[in-house]
Scaffold this motif. Sequence first.
Motif, mmCIF file in Angstrom:
data_model
loop_
_atom_site.group_PDB
_atom_site.id
_atom_site.type_symbol
_atom_site.label_atom_id
_atom_site.label_comp_id
_atom_site.label_asym_id
_atom_site.label_seq_id
_atom_site.Cartn_x
_atom_site.Cartn_y
_atom_site.Cartn_z
ATOM 1 N N ALA A 1 0.536 -1.334 0.255
ATOM 2 C CA ALA A 1 0.098 -0.314 0.074
ATOM 3 C C ALA A 1 0.644 1.152 -0.014
ATOM 4 O O ALA A 1 0.723 2.526 -0.604
ATOM 5 N N SER A 2 2.343 1.342 0.432
ATOM 6 C CA SER A 2 3.019 2.462 0.410
ATOM 7 C C SER A 2 4.054 2.363 -0.013
ATOM 8 O O SER A 2 5.136 1.854 0.654
ATOM 9 N N GLU B 1 6.863 4.072 -0.735
ATOM 10 C CA GLU B 1 7.682 5.065 0.482
ATOM 11 C C GLU B 1 8.266 3.645 1.380
ATOM 12 O O GLU B 1 9.748 4.287 1.597
ATOM 13 N N ALA B 2 7.553 4.030 1.954
ATOM 14 C CA ALA B 2 7.676 3.177 3.475
ATOM 15 C C ALA B 2 8.775 1.581 2.940
ATOM 16 O O ALA B 2 9.336 0.867 3.965
#
Length: 151
Positions: A133-134, A136-137
């Motif tokens: 979902a993310s 960047e993380a």
Amino acid sequence: MAKLEEIAELITEEIKEFENSVSRLEEMQAFLMNYKIKPDTKDIDFILRRYNDDQKRTIQDQHKLMANVVYYIKKSMTTPKWVIKLFCGLFTCIILVLGFSVYKVSRISKIEQEAYGQGEEKAVGHFRAFFKASPEASALYQEWREPQSKK
């Protein structure tokens, strides 16, 4: 006549012997009439004393035995059958509960391993969903995982 004299002589001798016997009998009768008989009960007394002693010993032994019986009866305790059955039932229940508890305790390590595996799978699945979902993380995580000396 000679025969008559012989017969008379024999008869006189017999009469003299008879008189002697009668006189001896009269003397013996007089002696026996004056003789005092003393009863001797020593043997009977001895037998009776011995029997009495035996009876006393027997009675004492019986009293001792009776005292022992009374002691053990007082010391003993009678329990009704229903109490014994109840005790056996409770004992059986306790043994069953203890056995079941030991079985469950012995399975705790297996249950913990299964729970750990399930928790690990859920955590990994959660992190994968989060990283999808993310992005960047995910990139920050990858940087953190890699040692900085390799850069």
